[in-house]
Motif scaffolding. Structure first.
Motif, PDB file in Angstrom:
ATOM      1  N   ARG A 187     -15.934  -8.967  -2.845  1.00  0.00           N
ATOM      2  CA  ARG A 187     -16.292  -9.750  -4.044  1.00  0.00           C
ATOM      3  C   ARG A 187     -16.199 -11.242  -3.766  1.00  0.00           C
ATOM      4  NH1 ARG A 187     -12.818  -8.197  -9.018  1.00  0.00           N
ATOM      5  NH2 ARG A 187     -13.497 -10.252  -9.676  1.00  0.00           N
ATOM      6  N   ILE A 188     -15.138 -11.632  -3.048  1.00  0.00           N
ATOM      7  CA  ILE A 188     -14.978 -13.061  -2.748  1.00  0.00           C
ATOM      8  C   ILE A 188     -16.101 -13.524  -1.817  1.00  0.00           C
ATOM      9  CG2 ILE A 188     -13.474 -14.749  -1.612  1.00  0.00           C
ATOM     10  CD1 ILE A 188     -11.097 -12.993  -2.596  1.00  0.00           C
ATOM     11  N   ASP A 189     -16.381 -12.701  -0.787  1.00  0.00           N
ATOM     12  CA  ASP A 189     -17.406 -13.087   0.185  1.00  0.00           C
ATOM     13  C   ASP A 189     -18.795 -13.163  -0.442  1.00  0.00           C
ATOM     14  OD1 ASP A 189     -15.680 -13.412   2.240  1.00  0.00           O
ATOM     15  OD2 ASP A 189     -16.064 -11.483   3.201  1.00  0.00           O
ATOM     16  N   GLU A 190     -19.025 -12.350  -1.483  1.00  0.00           N
ATOM     17  CA  GLU A 190     -20.361 -12.311  -2.081  1.00  0.00           C
ATOM     18  C   GLU A 190     -20.658 -13.525  -2.957  1.00  0.00           C
ATOM     19  OE1 GLU A 190     -20.237  -8.603  -4.112  1.00  0.00           O
ATOM     20  OE2 GLU A 190     -20.646  -7.449  -2.285  1.00  0.00           O
ATOM     21  N   ARG A 191     -19.634 -14.250  -3.319  1.00  0.00           N
ATOM     22  CA  ARG A 191     -19.883 -15.414  -4.180  1.00  0.00           C
ATOM     23  C   ARG A 191     -20.695 -16.447  -3.418  1.00  0.00           C
ATOM     24  NH1 ARG A 191     -14.809 -15.962  -8.177  1.00  0.00           N
ATOM     25  NH2 ARG A 191     -14.792 -13.780  -8.730  1.00  0.00           N
ATOM     26  N   ILE A 245       0.842  -1.199   0.000  1.00  0.00           N
ATOM     27  CA  ILE A 245       0.000   0.000   0.000  1.00  0.00           C
ATOM     28  C   ILE A 245       0.880   1.253   0.000  1.00  0.00           C
ATOM     29  CG2 ILE A 245      -1.617   1.341   1.423  1.00  0.00           C
ATOM     30  CD1 ILE A 245      -2.856  -1.400   2.252  1.00  0.00           C
ATOM     31  N   GLU A 246       1.910   1.232   0.861  1.00  0.00           N
ATOM     32  CA  GLU A 246       2.809   2.380   0.958  1.00  0.00           C
ATOM     33  C   GLU A 246       3.485   2.671  -0.374  1.00  0.00           C
ATOM     34  OE1 GLU A 246       4.993   2.201   4.727  1.00  0.00           O
ATOM     35  OE2 GLU A 246       6.737   2.918   3.589  1.00  0.00           O
ATOM     36  N   LYS A 247       3.829   1.609  -1.109  1.00  0.00           N
ATOM     37  CA  LYS A 247       4.517   1.801  -2.387  1.00  0.00           C
ATOM     38  C   LYS A 247       3.529   2.058  -3.518  1.00  0.00           C
ATOM     39  CE  LYS A 247       8.666  -0.861  -1.263  1.00  0.00           C
ATOM     40  NZ  LYS A 247       9.692   0.134  -1.657  1.00  0.00           N
ATOM     41  N   GLY A 248       2.241   2.079  -3.223  1.00  0.00           N
ATOM     42  CA  GLY A 248       1.256   2.502  -4.205  1.00  0.00           C
ATOM     43  C   GLY A 248       0.804   1.436  -5.190  1.00  0.00           C
ATOM     44  N   TYR A 249       1.054   0.161  -4.889  1.00  0.00           N
ATOM     45  CA  TYR A 249       0.581  -0.884  -5.804  1.00  0.00           C
ATOM     46  C   TYR A 249      -0.948  -0.981  -5.792  1.00  0.00           C
ATOM     47  CZ  TYR A 249       5.322  -2.487  -6.556  1.00  0.00           C
ATOM     48  OH  TYR A 249       6.638  -2.551  -6.918  1.00  0.00           O
ATOM     49  N   PHE A 250      -1.533  -0.795  -4.619  1.00  0.00           N
ATOM     50  CA  PHE A 250      -2.990  -0.715  -4.498  1.00  0.00           C
ATOM     51  C   PHE A 250      -3.314  -0.039  -3.177  1.00  0.00           C
ATOM     52  CE2 PHE A 250      -1.632  -5.127  -3.497  1.00  0.00           C
ATOM     53  CZ  PHE A 250      -1.792  -5.075  -2.113  1.00  0.00           C
ATOM     54  N   GLY A 251      -4.573   0.311  -3.012  1.00  0.00           N
ATOM     55  CA  GLY A 251      -4.978   0.994  -1.789  1.00  0.00           C
ATOM     56  C   GLY A 251      -5.795   0.079  -0.891  1.00  0.00           C
ATOM     57  N   PRO A 252      -6.032   0.527   0.348  1.00  0.00           N
ATOM     58  CA  PRO A 252      -6.839  -0.288   1.271  1.00  0.00           C
ATOM     59  C   PRO A 252      -8.224  -0.596   0.707  1.00  0.00           C
ATOM     60  CG  PRO A 252      -5.899   1.632   2.391  1.00  0.00           C
ATOM     61  CD  PRO A 252      -5.568   1.773   0.946  1.00  0.00           C
ATOM     62  N   ASP A 253      -8.804   0.353  -0.058  1.00  0.00           N
ATOM     63  CA  ASP A 253     -10.133   0.119  -0.628  1.00  0.00           C
ATOM     64  C   ASP A 253     -10.130  -1.023  -1.636  1.00  0.00           C
ATOM     65  OD1 ASP A 253     -11.477   1.910   0.854  1.00  0.00           O
ATOM     66  OD2 ASP A 253     -11.670   3.443  -0.726  1.00  0.00           O
ATOM     67  N   ASP A 254      -9.004  -1.157  -2.365  1.00  0.00           N
ATOM     68  CA  ASP A 254      -8.934  -2.261  -3.339  1.00  0.00           C
ATOM     69  C   ASP A 254      -9.011  -3.600  -2.623  1.00  0.00           C
ATOM     70  OD1 ASP A 254      -8.537  -0.582  -5.626  1.00  0.00           O
ATOM     71  OD2 ASP A 254      -6.488  -0.251  -4.912  1.00  0.00           O
ATOM     72  N   ILE A 255      -8.317  -3.696  -1.489  1.00  0.00           N
ATOM     73  CA  ILE A 255      -8.332  -4.945  -0.729  1.00  0.00           C
ATOM     74  C   ILE A 255      -9.743  -5.221  -0.207  1.00  0.00           C
ATOM     75  CG2 ILE A 255      -7.454  -6.124   1.321  1.00  0.00           C
ATOM     76  CD1 ILE A 255      -4.861  -4.706   0.979  1.00  0.00           C
ATOM     77  N   ARG A 256     -10.359  -4.174   0.352  1.00  0.00           N
ATOM     78  CA  ARG A 256     -11.708  -4.350   0.895  1.00  0.00           C
ATOM     79  C   ARG A 256     -12.687  -4.787  -0.192  1.00  0.00           C
ATOM     80  NH1 ARG A 256     -15.690  -1.494   0.523  1.00  0.00           N
ATOM     81  NH2 ARG A 256     -14.566   0.340  -0.216  1.00  0.00           N
ATOM     82  N   ARG A 257     -12.592  -4.144  -1.367  1.00  0.00           N
ATOM     83  CA  ARG A 257     -13.498  -4.514  -2.460  1.00  0.00           C
ATOM     84  C   ARG A 257     -13.276  -5.968  -2.884  1.00  0.00           C
ATOM     85  NH1 ARG A 257     -13.329   0.847  -4.369  1.00  0.00           N
ATOM     86  NH2 ARG A 257     -11.383   0.469  -5.476  1.00  0.00           N
TER      87      ARG A 257
END
Lengths: 217, 100
Positions: free
Chosen positions: A59-63, A43-55
């Motif tokens: 998505r996995i939980d909704e299956r 996250i610190e290096k900007g590969y993705f943000g906390p929101d990306d992980i949450r989303r």
């Protein structure tokens, strides 16, 4: 006068034993610290943000097993689709249903009067999340994983599933890159049912192979 | 890379027990057992190398092998026709020509 702790004569209006204690299933051991540190670094290096992980977690939980049930209902009613599904599960599903890209090859096996299929991953908990949703806890238990390979009939009986002695039980150990979907036997008394009604009677456990679809009342 | 074994061919799983640390996707219970190739699944990167961060791991054939339960578990209590199918990478398999 101090209250005597043993003097416990007031009326109880609640039950102390009505829920299991909250426990920490996986304590913060070294792997959890490693995972947390890796996530924070990425996250610190900007590969993705906390929101990306949450989303992604959402998505996995909704299956759910809903897509699996639709696939089975289609296979029961459309012989051409059934043939494609058994020949190449992933391709047939991607060509037919509106779904995310499927992450693994899917081996689809069909229960018949002669054969009953059941799926396990003895090494970990490989499971076709993209068609069945998250696996149930029992699928990941040591008991299921160690026992269903060597005494499948006894394990199925514990699920309430009696497989006739003259039917072959075929266990599928999902040890590497394949994932598995069982097409259960279509029950009698469902002639003329449409796909939606049929999908409504197909449960998760029937698509793992620990249960059969009962004949509707 | 082409597959060394063909569908229907009898094969024996190597009875090898490498010293850890290692990451092996051949279950203990099936090592040393003989079955027949059910299908060739395609080619996948070797998990034994991937597990140690080698993302350029060798791409190797993966098979599904069908075993008779009666030959896997001594005293197996069930229909003698019962079977178990396991995914096994090619380097864990040896030909079993005497087992047609």
């Amino acid at each position: 006068m101090p209250h005597d702790p043993h003097e416990h004569d007031h009326a109880h209006d609640h039950d102390h034993d009505d829920h299991a204690p909250v426990t920490e299933a996986e304590p913060n051991g070294p792997y959890q610290h490693l995972a947390n540190a890796t996530r924070e670094l990425l996250i610190e290096k900007g590969y993705f943000g906390p929101d990306d992980i949450r989303r992604m977690i959402e998505r996995i939980d909704e299956r759910s097993p809903a897509l699996g049930a639709k696939i089975v209902a289609r296979a029961w009613t459309d012989p051409e689709f059934r043939a494609r599904l058994l020949a190449s599960g992933r391709q047939a599903i991607e060509d037919t249903f509106d779904t995310d890209v499927i992450a693994a090859d899917l081996v689809v096996v069909e229960n018949t009067d002669a054969i009953h299929n059941v799926v396990v991953c003895t090494l970990c908990s490989c499971y076709p999340v993209f068609v069945l949703g998250r696996p149930p806890d029992w699928y990941k238990s040591y008991a299921y994983r160690s026992r269903v390979v060597r005494e499948p009939r006894a394990v199925l009986r514990e699920f309430g599933t009696q497989i006739a002695d003259d039917r072959e039980i075929r266990v599928h150990d999902s040890t590497a890159d394949m994932r598995y979907l069982v097409v259960p036997k279509r029950p009698e008394g469902t002639d003329g049912w449409d796909e939606e009604a049929l999908a409504g009677i197909v449960t998760r456990d029937t698509m793992v192979g620990v249960a059969e679809v009962p004949t509707p009342a | 890379m082409s597959a060394r074994f063909s569908v229907g061919e009898p094969v024996t799983v190597r009875a090898a027990f490498p010293t850890p640390p290692c990451h092996i996707r051949t279950p203990f219970y099936i090592r040393g057992k003989t079955g027949k190739v059910e299908r060739i699944c395609g080619e996948f990167r070797n998990p034994e190398q991937l597990a140690f961060g080698n993302y350029a791991a060798d791409v190797i054939p993966l098979y599904r092998v069908r075993f008779d339960q009666a030959r896997v578990w001594p005293g197996y209590d069930g229909n003698p026709k019962d079977t178990i199918e396991v995914e096994i990478f090619e380097h864990w398999l040896e030909p079993a020509p005497g087992d047609r």
